[in-house]
Write a protein that holds these residues in place. Sequence first.
Motif, PDB file in Angstrom:
ATOM      1  N   PHE A  13      -1.657  -0.785  11.945  1.00 28.26           N
ATOM      2  CA  PHE A  13      -1.664   0.248  12.971  1.00 28.26           C
ATOM      3  C   PHE A  13      -2.968   0.195  13.777  1.00 28.26           C
ATOM      4  N   ARG A  14      -4.085  -0.034  13.095  1.00 29.70           N
ATOM      5  CA  ARG A  14      -5.388  -0.015  13.752  1.00 29.70           C
ATOM      6  C   ARG A  14      -5.728  -1.321  14.449  1.00 29.70           C
ATOM      7  N   TYR A  15      -5.476  -2.437  13.750  1.00 31.78           N
ATOM      8  CA  TYR A  15      -5.972  -3.722  14.248  1.00 31.78           C
ATOM      9  C   TYR A  15      -4.875  -4.632  14.773  1.00 31.78           C
ATOM     10  N   LYS A  16      -3.601  -4.213  14.620  1.00 34.52           N
ATOM     11  CA  LYS A  16      -2.455  -5.001  15.091  1.00 34.52           C
ATOM     12  C   LYS A  16      -2.354  -6.373  14.417  1.00 34.52           C
ATOM     13  N   GLU A  17      -2.945  -6.491  13.265  1.00 38.80           N
ATOM     14  CA  GLU A  17      -2.738  -7.704  12.467  1.00 38.80           C
ATOM     15  C   GLU A  17      -3.067  -7.348  11.024  1.00 38.80           C
ATOM     16  N   VAL A  18      -2.473  -8.098  10.102  1.00 35.27           N
ATOM     17  CA  VAL A  18      -2.694  -7.732   8.702  1.00 35.27           C
ATOM     18  C   VAL A  18      -3.295  -8.911   7.929  1.00 35.27           C
ATOM     19  N   PRO A  19      -4.175  -8.593   6.986  1.00 30.50           N
ATOM     20  CA  PRO A  19      -4.791  -9.657   6.191  1.00 30.50           C
ATOM     21  C   PRO A  19      -3.814 -10.235   5.163  1.00 30.50           C
ATOM     22  N   ASP A  20      -3.696 -11.568   5.140  1.00 29.19           N
ATOM     23  CA  ASP A  20      -2.799 -12.218   4.176  1.00 29.19           C
ATOM     24  C   ASP A  20      -3.224 -11.941   2.739  1.00 29.19           C
ATOM     25  N   SER A  21      -4.524 -11.736   2.532  1.00 29.25           N
ATOM     26  CA  SER A  21      -4.983 -11.485   1.161  1.00 29.25           C
ATOM     27  C   SER A  21      -4.247 -10.283   0.561  1.00 29.25           C
ATOM     28  N   LEU A  22      -4.016  -9.246   1.371  1.00 29.84           N
ATOM     29  CA  LEU A  22      -3.326  -8.055   0.858  1.00 29.84           C
ATOM     30  C   LEU A  22      -1.815  -8.244   0.783  1.00 29.84           C
ATOM     31  N   SER A  23      -1.235  -8.825   1.860  1.00 26.97           N
ATOM     32  CA  SER A  23       0.234  -8.942   1.867  1.00 26.97           C
ATOM     33  C   SER A  23       0.714  -9.923   0.808  1.00 26.97           C
ATOM     34  N   LEU A  24      -0.013 -11.015   0.611  1.00 23.98           N
ATOM     35  CA  LEU A  24       0.411 -11.994  -0.396  1.00 23.98           C
ATOM     36  C   LEU A  24       0.205 -11.461  -1.818  1.00 23.98           C
ATOM     37  N   THR A  25      -0.843 -10.654  -2.008  1.00 22.84           N
ATOM     38  CA  THR A  25      -1.020 -10.021  -3.326  1.00 22.84           C
ATOM     39  C   THR A  25       0.158  -9.095  -3.612  1.00 22.84           C
ATOM     40  N   ALA A  26       0.527  -8.282  -2.613  1.00 25.70           N
ATOM     41  CA  ALA A  26       1.648  -7.361  -2.795  1.00 25.70           C
ATOM     42  C   ALA A  26       2.935  -8.136  -3.071  1.00 25.70           C
ATOM     43  N   LEU A  27       3.130  -9.249  -2.368  1.00 21.01           N
ATOM     44  CA  LEU A  27       4.338 -10.059  -2.557  1.00 21.01           C
ATOM     45  C   LEU A  27       4.380 -10.651  -3.969  1.00 21.01           C
ATOM     46  N   ILE A  44       2.502   0.922  24.961  1.00 18.19           N
ATOM     47  CA  ILE A  44       1.593   0.751  23.826  1.00 18.19           C
ATOM     48  C   ILE A  44       2.328  -0.103  22.792  1.00 18.19           C
ATOM     49  N   GLN A  45       1.607  -1.016  22.172  1.00 24.14           N
ATOM     50  CA  GLN A  45       2.241  -1.841  21.142  1.00 24.14           C
ATOM     51  C   GLN A  45       2.356  -1.063  19.835  1.00 24.14           C
ATOM     52  N   ILE A  46       3.557  -1.085  19.268  1.00 28.69           N
ATOM     53  CA  ILE A  46       3.776  -0.368  18.019  1.00 28.69           C
ATOM     54  C   ILE A  46       3.958  -1.386  16.893  1.00 28.69           C
ATOM     55  N   PRO A  47       3.181  -1.273  15.833  1.00 27.90           N
ATOM     56  CA  PRO A  47       3.378  -2.185  14.707  1.00 27.90           C
ATOM     57  C   PRO A  47       4.640  -1.797  13.933  1.00 27.90           C
ATOM     58  N   PHE A  48       5.313  -2.808  13.352  1.00 30.57           N
ATOM     59  CA  PHE A  48       6.576  -2.541  12.666  1.00 30.57           C
ATOM     60  C   PHE A  48       6.377  -2.338  11.167  1.00 30.57           C
ATOM     61  N   ILE A  49       5.280  -2.880  10.625  1.00 26.97           N
ATOM     62  CA  ILE A  49       5.071  -2.815   9.174  1.00 26.97           C
ATOM     63  C   ILE A  49       5.080  -1.386   8.609  1.00 26.97           C
ATOM     64  N   PRO A  50       4.471  -0.413   9.290  1.00 25.21           N
ATOM     65  CA  PRO A  50       4.530   0.941   8.732  1.00 25.21           C
ATOM     66  C   PRO A  50       5.969   1.433   8.524  1.00 25.21           C
ATOM     67  N   PHE A  51       6.886   1.048   9.424  1.00 23.83           N
ATOM     68  CA  PHE A  51       8.276   1.496   9.293  1.00 23.83           C
ATOM     69  C   PHE A  51       8.994   0.768   8.156  1.00 23.83           C
ATOM     70  N   LEU A  52       8.755  -0.541   8.031  1.00 23.32           N
ATOM     71  CA  LEU A  52       9.340  -1.303   6.921  1.00 23.32           C
ATOM     72  C   LEU A  52       8.873  -0.723   5.589  1.00 23.32           C
ATOM     73  N   THR A  53       7.579  -0.436   5.532  1.00 21.78           N
ATOM     74  CA  THR A  53       6.980   0.081   4.306  1.00 21.78           C
ATOM     75  C   THR A  53       7.511   1.462   3.945  1.00 21.78           C
ATOM     76  N   LEU A  54       7.549   2.339   4.947  1.00 25.93           N
ATOM     77  CA  LEU A  54       8.036   3.695   4.714  1.00 25.93           C
ATOM     78  C   LEU A  54       9.492   3.655   4.250  1.00 25.93           C
ATOM     79  N   SER A  55      10.281   2.809   4.907  1.00 28.95           N
ATOM     80  CA  SER A  55      11.693   2.679   4.552  1.00 28.95           C
ATOM     81  C   SER A  55      11.847   2.160   3.122  1.00 28.95           C
ATOM     82  N   LEU A  56      11.079   1.114   2.775  1.00 26.09           N
ATOM     83  CA  LEU A  56      11.119   0.570   1.411  1.00 26.09           C
ATOM     84  C   LEU A  56      10.799   1.658   0.390  1.00 26.09           C
TER      85      LEU A  56
END
Length: 244
Positions: free
Chosen positions: A117-131, A213-225
């Motif tokens: 939401f803040r930076y419009k990109e996500v660190p792989d270190s966090l997403s790959l750990t979660a995966l 304004i650009q809206i990130p999609f990850i917050p919605f995927l996450t909330l839905s999950l």
Amino acid sequence: MYAYIILFGILGLVFGSFLNVLIYRIPKGESIVFPSSHCQNCKKPLKWWHNIPLFSYLFLGGKCFYCKEKISTQYPLIEVASSFIFISTYIKTSSLYEGILLGVIFDLLLALSIIDFRYKEVPDSLSLTALTLSVFSGNILLSLNNTLLFAGGFTLLRFYVSYFAKKEALGEADIIIAAIIGAILGIKLGFFAIFFSAVLALPVFLFIEKKDIQIPFIPFLTLSLYIVYIFSTQFKQLISWIYE
Ligand SMILES: [Zn+2]
């Protein structure tokens, strides 16, 4: 039962405190270990009793002990949200191992959402750990199977949508989140969660589109999950009702 709920509440606060460090430091490329916690304004290192999740914020009146600069409300809010997440995953799973594992996964997804939401990109270190963690959330082979299926399916979907939209649609990080959805929810609920995320996002996109304004999609995927996971019993009933 109640003792465990309190334990998970505290665990959530502590992990939420760590989450604040991740959210604040990773996008800036800073170490998450050094230097130790310090005031963002006067840079003075914090004493241990300035650093107790939630309680220090309340005790210090939301201000730095030294320079009295206001501490961002993001800190206690994340800690409370994390506590809520841990309590909910424990109640859902009634298991120490699964409760903590899912609590950590949803916490990482919360951090990813805020960073996206803040930076419009996500660190792989966090997403790959979660995966990686999410593959261990159930039967490992089945989770791995669904992870690959969702990652592949989402990649194809990305090609199609980008082709018809004539621009890059869906980020690479969205594919990783989709893979996490597959691992945790399985095929039927997973598909439903992705559909549901679009339903959640649609009104926001329609409203914001006009303002460019650009809206990130990850917050919605996450909330839905999260919603579909916590209420999986109810959603399973809904889905079987739709199918029949
Ligand atoms: Zn200060």
